[in-house]
Write a protein that holds these residues in place. Structure first.
Motif, PDB file in Angstrom:
ATOM      1  N   HIS A 164     127.182  10.071  -9.154  1.00 17.98           N
ATOM      2  CA  HIS A 164     126.645  11.012  -8.165  1.00 17.98           C
ATOM      3  C   HIS A 164     126.850  12.425  -8.719  1.00 17.98           C
ATOM      4  O   HIS A 164     127.798  13.125  -8.350  1.00 17.98           O
ATOM      5  CB  HIS A 164     127.353  10.849  -6.813  1.00 17.98           C
ATOM      6  N   PRO A 165     125.953  12.851  -9.586  1.00 15.32           N
ATOM      7  CA  PRO A 165     126.163  14.125 -10.303  1.00 15.32           C
ATOM      8  C   PRO A 165     126.025  15.347  -9.400  1.00 15.32           C
ATOM      9  O   PRO A 165     125.325  15.322  -8.379  1.00 15.32           O
ATOM     10  CB  PRO A 165     125.059  14.103 -11.366  1.00 15.32           C
ATOM     11  N   ILE A 166     126.740  16.393  -9.788  1.00 10.83           N
ATOM     12  CA  ILE A 166     126.641  17.702  -9.129  1.00 10.83           C
ATOM     13  C   ILE A 166     125.928  18.646 -10.104  1.00 10.83           C
ATOM     14  O   ILE A 166     126.290  18.724 -11.286  1.00 10.83           O
ATOM     15  CB  ILE A 166     128.042  18.240  -8.771  1.00 10.83           C
ATOM     16  N   TRP A 167     124.913  19.337  -9.612  1.00  9.12           N
ATOM     17  CA  TRP A 167     124.097  20.168 -10.498  1.00  9.12           C
ATOM     18  C   TRP A 167     124.391  21.644 -10.298  1.00  9.12           C
ATOM     19  O   TRP A 167     124.532  22.134  -9.153  1.00  9.12           O
ATOM     20  CB  TRP A 167     122.612  19.909 -10.230  1.00  9.12           C
ATOM     21  N   GLU A 168     124.513  22.366 -11.405  1.00  8.22           N
ATOM     22  CA  GLU A 168     124.697  23.808 -11.360  1.00  8.22           C
ATOM     23  C   GLU A 168     123.453  24.476 -11.951  1.00  8.22           C
ATOM     24  O   GLU A 168     123.093  24.214 -13.104  1.00  8.22           O
ATOM     25  CB  GLU A 168     125.939  24.228 -12.148  1.00  8.22           C
ATOM     26  N   GLU A 169     122.826  25.274 -11.175  1.00  5.06           N
ATOM     27  CA  GLU A 169     121.609  25.960 -11.631  1.00  5.06           C
ATOM     28  C   GLU A 169     121.968  26.918 -12.763  1.00  5.06           C
ATOM     29  O   GLU A 169     122.835  27.787 -12.605  1.00  5.06           O
ATOM     30  CB  GLU A 169     120.977  26.719 -10.474  1.00  5.06           C
ATOM     31  N   PRO A 170     121.348  26.768 -13.951  1.00  8.15           N
ATOM     32  CA  PRO A 170     121.764  27.569 -15.117  1.00  8.15           C
ATOM     33  C   PRO A 170     121.469  29.060 -14.986  1.00  8.15           C
ATOM     34  O   PRO A 170     122.113  29.875 -15.652  1.00  8.15           O
ATOM     35  CB  PRO A 170     120.960  26.948 -16.266  1.00  8.15           C
ATOM     36  N   TRP A 171     120.528  29.479 -14.135  1.00 10.36           N
ATOM     37  CA  TRP A 171     120.168  30.899 -14.054  1.00 10.36           C
ATOM     38  C   TRP A 171     120.994  31.648 -13.020  1.00 10.36           C
ATOM     39  O   TRP A 171     121.401  32.774 -13.246  1.00 10.36           O
ATOM     40  CB  TRP A 171     118.683  31.018 -13.708  1.00 10.36           C
ATOM     41  N   THR A 172     121.274  30.993 -11.896  1.00 11.09           N
ATOM     42  CA  THR A 172     122.013  31.672 -10.823  1.00 11.09           C
ATOM     43  C   THR A 172     123.450  31.187 -10.688  1.00 11.09           C
ATOM     44  O   THR A 172     124.272  31.847 -10.053  1.00 11.09           O
ATOM     45  CB  THR A 172     121.293  31.463  -9.478  1.00 11.09           C
ATOM     46  N   PHE A 191     122.680  12.116 -23.119  1.00  6.88           N
ATOM     47  CA  PHE A 191     122.690  11.615 -24.500  1.00  6.88           C
ATOM     48  C   PHE A 191     122.519  12.738 -25.540  1.00  6.88           C
ATOM     49  O   PHE A 191     122.554  12.473 -26.750  1.00  6.88           O
ATOM     50  CB  PHE A 191     121.603  10.550 -24.698  1.00  6.88           C
ATOM     51  N   TRP A 192     122.357  13.996 -25.096  1.00  5.54           N
ATOM     52  CA  TRP A 192     122.209  15.108 -26.052  1.00  5.54           C
ATOM     53  C   TRP A 192     122.855  16.351 -25.472  1.00  5.54           C
ATOM     54  O   TRP A 192     122.826  16.603 -24.270  1.00  5.54           O
ATOM     55  CB  TRP A 192     120.722  15.385 -26.300  1.00  5.54           C
ATOM     56  N   THR A 193     123.461  17.175 -26.356  1.00  8.56           N
ATOM     57  CA  THR A 193     124.012  18.457 -25.930  1.00  8.56           C
ATOM     58  C   THR A 193     124.140  19.379 -27.145  1.00  8.56           C
ATOM     59  O   THR A 193     124.324  18.915 -28.274  1.00  8.56           O
ATOM     60  CB  THR A 193     125.392  18.285 -25.250  1.00  8.56           C
ATOM     61  N   ASP A 194     124.041  20.670 -26.869  1.00  9.37           N
ATOM     62  CA  ASP A 194     124.283  21.664 -27.920  1.00  9.37           C
ATOM     63  C   ASP A 194     125.601  22.376 -27.665  1.00  9.37           C
ATOM     64  O   ASP A 194     125.895  23.397 -28.274  1.00  9.37           O
ATOM     65  CB  ASP A 194     123.127  22.668 -27.978  1.00  9.37           C
ATOM     66  N   GLY A 195     126.386  21.827 -26.785  1.00  9.30           N
ATOM     67  CA  GLY A 195     127.666  22.418 -26.425  1.00  9.30           C
ATOM     68  C   GLY A 195     127.591  23.228 -25.148  1.00  9.30           C
ATOM     69  O   GLY A 195     128.612  23.505 -24.512  1.00  9.30           O
ATOM     70  N   ARG A 196     126.378  23.615 -24.770  1.00 10.66           N
ATOM     71  CA  ARG A 196     126.198  24.385 -23.543  1.00 10.66           C
ATOM     72  C   ARG A 196     125.211  23.698 -22.615  1.00 10.66           C
ATOM     73  O   ARG A 196     125.479  23.539 -21.424  1.00 10.66           O
ATOM     74  CB  ARG A 196     125.708  25.799 -23.865  1.00 10.66           C
ATOM     75  N   ASN A 197     124.088  23.321 -23.145  1.00 11.35           N
ATOM     76  CA  ASN A 197     123.064  22.619 -22.382  1.00 11.35           C
ATOM     77  C   ASN A 197     123.103  21.127 -22.706  1.00 11.35           C
ATOM     78  O   ASN A 197     123.526  20.734 -23.803  1.00 11.35           O
ATOM     79  CB  ASN A 197     121.674  23.179 -22.702  1.00 11.35           C
TER      80      ASN A 197
END
Length: 243
Positions: A164-172, A191-197
């Protein structure tokens, strides 16, 4: 003279008779009879003792023990059950009727697949294919990254799983908790990340857009499909993204 002879004869006869009388009167010698212990002879012998063995008596009509009936716990359903705050709770949503075993547009070489479960995303087909032991089992429709936010191709592995994921809006930076309005839906499989996204599979409240290129790189799925996919993978499951 004759008288003397008769007297002598008489004395002699008298003496002889006396001897005979003495012989007759003399007690005969008797052999003593041994007195037997009549008490021992007549005493009754006690009967030989027979060991007493306790016998187990079996009643003619033994009481029958009642048959044991297995006790089955029944789940009681309250008249007014409390409503769960979680949109999906612990129940698995039914599988999507639109999911199928549709094959990819281009043949995928089984030798390139790993043993066990292997996910193959075909961006051109807008579908994810689930292989098990190099055999195609099922596929699901997906939404992919839009122009400028294309889903990256390559070989990856599942690195994050959240029910049950919690989402954080990246802009606000606004945080949206789990629920029907959460953009990540019921499950998250990263399955993928650049360390931030991060990029991964997730559900969506806008299921009508599944099948289109509308995301920021993630793989959007119907909630019921992403829940079914979540049950088939684990951390380390290979993910291959093809054009």
């Amino acid at each position: 003279m004759l008288r003397q002879k008769f007297q002598v004869a008489g004395f002699m006869l008298l003496g002889l008779s006396g001897m005979i009388f003495l012989l007759i009167r003399q007690p005969q010698t008797t052999t003593p009879i041994a007195v037997k212990d009549t008490a021992k002879i007549s005493q009754p012998q006690p009967p030989a003792k027979t060991p007493i063995v306790a016998k187990k008596t079996v009643p003619t009509n033994p009481p029958q023990s009642p048959a044991k009936t297995p006790i089955v716990a029944k789940k009681t359903v309250p008249t007014n059950p409390p409503q769960s705050l979680k949109p999906y709770g612990k129940q698995k949503p039914p599988a999507s009727k639109k999911s199928s075993v549709k094959r990819p547009s281009q043949v995928i070489d089984p030798k390139s697949l790993s043993k066990g479960t292997h996910l193959v995303i075909k961006l051109g087909d807008r579908r994810v294919y689930v292989y098990k032991n190099k055999k195609l089992k099922i596929s699901y429709p997906i939404g992919i990254g839009k122009a400028g936010w294309e889903t990256p191709t390559g070989n990856y592995k599942v690195m994050d799983m959240q029910p049950h994921p919690i989402w954080e809006e990246p802009w606000t930076g606004k945080v949206i908790l789990e629920g029907p309005d959460n953009p990540l839906g019921a499950r998250w499989i990263g399955f993928w990340t650049d360390g931030r996204n991060s990029i991964g599979f997730h559900g969506t409240p806008a299921e009508k857009l599944v099948g289109q290129a509308v995301s920021h790189g993630c793989i959007r799925m119907r909630n019921r499909d992403v829940v079914a996919l979540y049950e088939q993978v684990k951390l380390g499951t290979p993910v291959t993204v093809k054009p």
